[in-house]
Design an enzyme around this catalytic site. Structure first.
Site, mmCIF file in Angstrom:
data_model
loop_
_atom_site.group_PDB
_atom_site.id
_atom_site.type_symbol
_atom_site.label_atom_id
_atom_site.label_comp_id
_atom_site.label_asym_id
_atom_site.label_seq_id
_atom_site.Cartn_x
_atom_site.Cartn_y
_atom_site.Cartn_z
ATOM 1 N N LYS A 225 0.825 -1.214 0.000
ATOM 2 C CA LYS A 225 0.000 0.000 0.000
ATOM 3 C C LYS A 225 0.865 1.272 0.000
ATOM 4 C CE LYS A 225 -4.010 -2.247 2.134
ATOM 5 N NZ LYS A 225 -5.028 -2.140 3.213
ATOM 6 N N TYR B 69 -12.433 -1.615 -3.785
ATOM 7 C CA TYR B 69 -12.971 -1.810 -2.434
ATOM 8 C C TYR B 69 -14.489 -1.641 -2.381
ATOM 9 C CZ TYR B 69 -8.347 -2.106 -0.197
ATOM 10 O OH TYR B 69 -7.093 -2.507 0.211
ATOM 11 N N PHE C 51 -15.422 3.990 6.816
ATOM 12 C CA PHE C 51 -14.032 4.291 6.438
ATOM 13 C C PHE C 51 -13.813 4.312 4.929
ATOM 14 C CE2 PHE C 51 -14.236 -0.337 7.318
ATOM 15 C CZ PHE C 51 -13.754 -0.858 6.115
ATOM 16 N N ARG D 28 -2.595 -14.479 4.635
ATOM 17 C CA ARG D 28 -3.293 -13.689 5.664
ATOM 18 C C ARG D 28 -2.565 -13.818 7.017
ATOM 19 N NH1 ARG D 28 -7.479 -10.046 4.248
ATOM 20 N NH2 ARG D 28 -7.976 -10.176 6.461
ATOM 21 N N THR E 48 -5.896 -6.818 10.497
ATOM 22 C CA THR E 48 -6.142 -5.535 9.836
ATOM 23 C C THR E 48 -5.603 -4.377 10.677
ATOM 24 O OG1 THR E 48 -8.177 -6.513 8.961
ATOM 25 C CG2 THR E 48 -7.955 -4.104 8.809
ATOM 26 N N ARG F 298 2.216 -6.555 8.940
ATOM 27 C CA ARG F 298 1.514 -5.373 9.461
ATOM 28 C C ARG F 298 2.080 -4.936 10.812
ATOM 29 N NH1 ARG F 298 -4.531 -7.015 7.252
ATOM 30 N NH2 ARG F 298 -4.503 -5.678 5.399
ATOM 31 N N ASN G 9 -2.136 0.325 6.629
ATOM 32 C CA ASN G 9 -1.643 -0.915 7.228
ATOM 33 C C ASN G 9 -0.746 -1.726 6.299
ATOM 34 O OD1 ASN G 9 -3.630 -1.813 5.551
ATOM 35 N ND2 ASN G 9 -4.848 -2.862 7.106
ATOM 36 N N HIS H 9 -2.090 -5.482 1.506
ATOM 37 C CA HIS H 9 -3.382 -6.135 1.288
ATOM 38 C C HIS H 9 -3.151 -7.619 1.037
ATOM 39 C CE1 HIS H 9 -7.362 -7.022 -0.420
ATOM 40 N NE2 HIS H 9 -6.728 -7.677 -1.363
ATOM 41 N N GLU I 123 -9.568 -9.985 -7.765
ATOM 42 C CA GLU I 123 -8.608 -8.894 -7.518
ATOM 43 C C GLU I 123 -7.419 -8.968 -8.476
ATOM 44 O OE1 GLU I 123 -9.869 -8.660 -2.796
ATOM 45 O OE2 GLU I 123 -7.866 -9.341 -3.314
#
Ligand code: UDP
Ligand code: MG
Length: 139
Positions: A11, A51, A59, A87, A93, A104, A114, A117, A128
């Site tokens: 990100k 998203y 948010f 993950r 998150t 993260r 964060n 993704h 995606e």
């Protein structure tokens, strides 16, 4: 797409801070193979599409602004059990809740910024991936 693949984005915060190399190293050392990768800057509209599932969340607007605030790296990764294992590697998150040693925990600045993704299902990994890479059959 095969069930041994997942999709990731480094990100804007992590990219801007020069953490892309360290993050990609962690990903490779965890056994993921990079099948495709590119640097792109999303428009707020493109971020909104990516998203869209979060459209009704409080948010959402901030998230679209943040995700279009600078370049990102988008990549398709391959490993057995890719979605779940990735993950685990990235952590929760909210970095405050992320396990020590996760990407993260190490690199995220906040629940929004964060760092990274990771797709949450095989189905979303494919959707995606197609968002960023058109010729998926050739990857
Ligand atoms: N996000 C946020 N505030 C929240 C929850 C999520 O800004 O309260 C952002 C954060 O960047 C997160 C993204 O929205 O990574 C997508 O949220 P999701 O719940 O899908 O988390 P993820 O799957 O990325 O862990
Ligand atoms: Mg998610």
């Amino acid at each position: 797409m095969a069930t041994n693949r997942t999709f990731t984005m480094i990100k804007p915060d992590a990219f801007a801070d020069g953490n892309s190399g360290a993050i990609l190293k962690m990903i490779e050392e965890a056994g993921f193979k990079i099948k495709a990768m590119k640097t792109v800057r999303l428009t707020a509209e493109q971020a909104g599409k990516f998203y869209a599932v979060h459209k009704e969340r409080p948010f959402y607007n901030d998230l679209c602004r943040y995700m279009s605030s600078g370049p990102i790296i988008a990549a398709i990764l391959e490993k057995e059990n890719a979605v779940a294992d990735f993950r685990k590697l990235i952590g929760a998150t909210n970095p405050a809740n992320a396990e020590p040693g996760t990407i993260r925990k190490l690199f995220a600045k906040s629940i929004e910024a964060n760092a990274i993704h990771g797709s949450d299902s095989d189905e979303n990994a494919e959707i995606e991936s197609r968002f960023f890479f058109s010729k998926l059959e050739e990857i």
